[in-house]
Design a protein around this motif. Structure first.
Motif, PDB file in Angstrom:
ATOM      1  N   VAL A 126     -84.367  -2.969  19.846  1.00 55.38           N
ATOM      2  CA  VAL A 126     -85.690  -3.479  19.473  1.00 55.38           C
ATOM      3  C   VAL A 126     -86.166  -4.409  20.577  1.00 55.38           C
ATOM      4  O   VAL A 126     -85.378  -5.077  21.243  1.00 55.38           O
ATOM      5  N   VAL A 127     -87.473  -4.458  20.758  1.00 60.96           N
ATOM      6  CA  VAL A 127     -88.054  -5.250  21.836  1.00 60.96           C
ATOM      7  C   VAL A 127     -88.250  -6.691  21.354  1.00 60.96           C
ATOM      8  O   VAL A 127     -89.016  -6.950  20.433  1.00 60.96           O
ATOM      9  N   LEU A 128     -87.537  -7.613  22.008  1.00 61.63           N
ATOM     10  CA  LEU A 128     -87.685  -9.042  21.708  1.00 61.63           C
ATOM     11  C   LEU A 128     -88.843  -9.647  22.488  1.00 61.63           C
ATOM     12  O   LEU A 128     -89.566 -10.501  21.985  1.00 61.63           O
ATOM     13  N   ALA A 129     -88.970  -9.229  23.740  1.00 57.06           N
ATOM     14  CA  ALA A 129     -90.043  -9.728  24.609  1.00 57.06           C
ATOM     15  C   ALA A 129     -90.569  -8.560  25.426  1.00 57.06           C
ATOM     16  O   ALA A 129     -89.796  -7.803  26.013  1.00 57.06           O
ATOM     17  N   GLY A 130     -91.873  -8.407  25.426  1.00 61.16           N
ATOM     18  CA  GLY A 130     -92.496  -7.313  26.151  1.00 61.16           C
ATOM     19  C   GLY A 130     -92.591  -7.595  27.639  1.00 61.16           C
ATOM     20  O   GLY A 130     -92.361  -8.709  28.099  1.00 61.16           O
ATOM     21  N   GLY A 131     -92.925  -6.571  28.370  1.00 57.90           N
ATOM     22  CA  GLY A 131     -93.098  -6.697  29.804  1.00 57.90           C
ATOM     23  C   GLY A 131     -93.104  -5.327  30.441  1.00 57.90           C
ATOM     24  O   GLY A 131     -92.705  -4.341  29.827  1.00 57.90           O
ATOM     25  N   THR A 132     -93.532  -5.281  31.661  1.00 61.19           N
ATOM     26  CA  THR A 132     -93.561  -4.032  32.409  1.00 61.19           C
ATOM     27  C   THR A 132     -92.184  -3.745  32.972  1.00 61.19           C
ATOM     28  O   THR A 132     -91.547  -4.624  33.548  1.00 61.19           O
ATOM     29  N   VAL A 133     -91.719  -2.509  32.781  1.00 61.52           N
ATOM     30  CA  VAL A 133     -90.426  -2.074  33.307  1.00 61.52           C
ATOM     31  C   VAL A 133     -90.695  -0.917  34.255  1.00 61.52           C
ATOM     32  O   VAL A 133     -91.401   0.025  33.907  1.00 61.52           O
ATOM     33  N   ARG A 134     -90.134  -1.030  35.453  1.00 62.26           N
ATOM     34  CA  ARG A 134     -90.375  -0.028  36.494  1.00 62.26           C
ATOM     35  C   ARG A 134     -89.058   0.578  36.967  1.00 62.26           C
ATOM     36  O   ARG A 134     -88.009  -0.073  36.884  1.00 62.26           O
ATOM     37  N   PRO A 135     -89.104   1.799  37.502  1.00 58.32           N
ATOM     38  CA  PRO A 135     -87.890   2.386  38.091  1.00 58.32           C
ATOM     39  C   PRO A 135     -87.296   1.439  39.133  1.00 58.32           C
ATOM     40  O   PRO A 135     -88.020   0.849  39.930  1.00 58.32           O
ATOM     41  N   GLY A 136     -85.990   1.289  39.091  1.00 55.33           N
ATOM     42  CA  GLY A 136     -85.289   0.439  40.049  1.00 55.33           C
ATOM     43  C   GLY A 136     -85.180  -1.016  39.640  1.00 55.33           C
ATOM     44  O   GLY A 136     -84.500  -1.801  40.315  1.00 55.33           O
ATOM     45  N   ASP A 137     -85.842  -1.410  38.537  1.00 55.28           N
ATOM     46  CA  ASP A 137     -85.736  -2.798  38.068  1.00 55.28           C
ATOM     47  C   ASP A 137     -84.290  -3.126  37.713  1.00 55.28           C
ATOM     48  O   ASP A 137     -83.554  -2.273  37.193  1.00 55.28           O
ATOM     49  N   ALA A 138     -83.910  -4.356  37.972  1.00 56.03           N
ATOM     50  CA  ALA A 138     -82.577  -4.829  37.605  1.00 56.03           C
ATOM     51  C   ALA A 138     -82.483  -4.956  36.091  1.00 56.03           C
ATOM     52  O   ALA A 138     -83.478  -5.218  35.404  1.00 56.03           O
TER      53      ALA A 138
END
Length: 154
Positions: A126-138
């Motif tokens: 489940v998502v606790l905090a939203g945000g943009t996720v991109r390929p290669g993100d840590a």
């Protein structure tokens, strides 16, 4: 999106969205907002003769180098700069996988030394905090307080 899941995903929502879960009780909380799968599974499936690429099994996030199946319930994955996903359990693969490629459902299931069923088709959260996720993100993992609870299907 915090409390909902991945924007535009069929499973996004506060309550369950998967057909089998809706039939069992449409007001249940959605513990399957985000599906994460370890990329190492693709090599394992390839060795069994299956061709599967990232995203083809419905996962929202594909990881590398993280033993997702060994994480405890309640672990938090920090994705990119801001997104945080709390691990709720194992994905229980369904017949839709079999329609993608015959024999694939059996290939993502296994048995441990004691004969118990091992589900290898990723984990849910489940998502606790939203945000943009991109390929290669840590991706950073924060474990919950002890004692840890083993993942079960959700």
């Amino acid at each position: 999106m915090a409390g909902l899941g991945v924007a535009g995903d069929a499973h996004a929502g506060v309550t369950v969205q998967h057909r089998s879960r809706v039939r069992a009780g449409p007001g249940q909380p959605n513990l399957r907002q985000v599906h994460l799968m370890q990329s190492e599974l693709f090599a394992e499936l390839a060795a069994k003769g299956f061709r599967v690429a990232a995203g083809e099994l419905g996962e929202n996030v594909t990881t590398e180098g993280i033993d997702l199946l060994a994480l405890p319930t309640g672990a938090v994955l920090h994705l990119g700069e801001a997104a945080r996903v709390e691990v709720t359990g194992l994905r229980n693969p369904c017949g839709q996988i079999e329609r993608f490629q015959p024999g694939l459902l059996a290939a993502v299931l296994d048995r441990d030394a004691a004969g118990g069923l091992v589900r290898k088709a990723g984990i849910m959260g489940v998502v606790l905090a939203g945000g943009t996720v991109r390929p290669g993100d840590a991706i950073r993992v924060t474990l919950p307080a002890l004692p840890h609870r083993k993942l079960e299907r959700v």
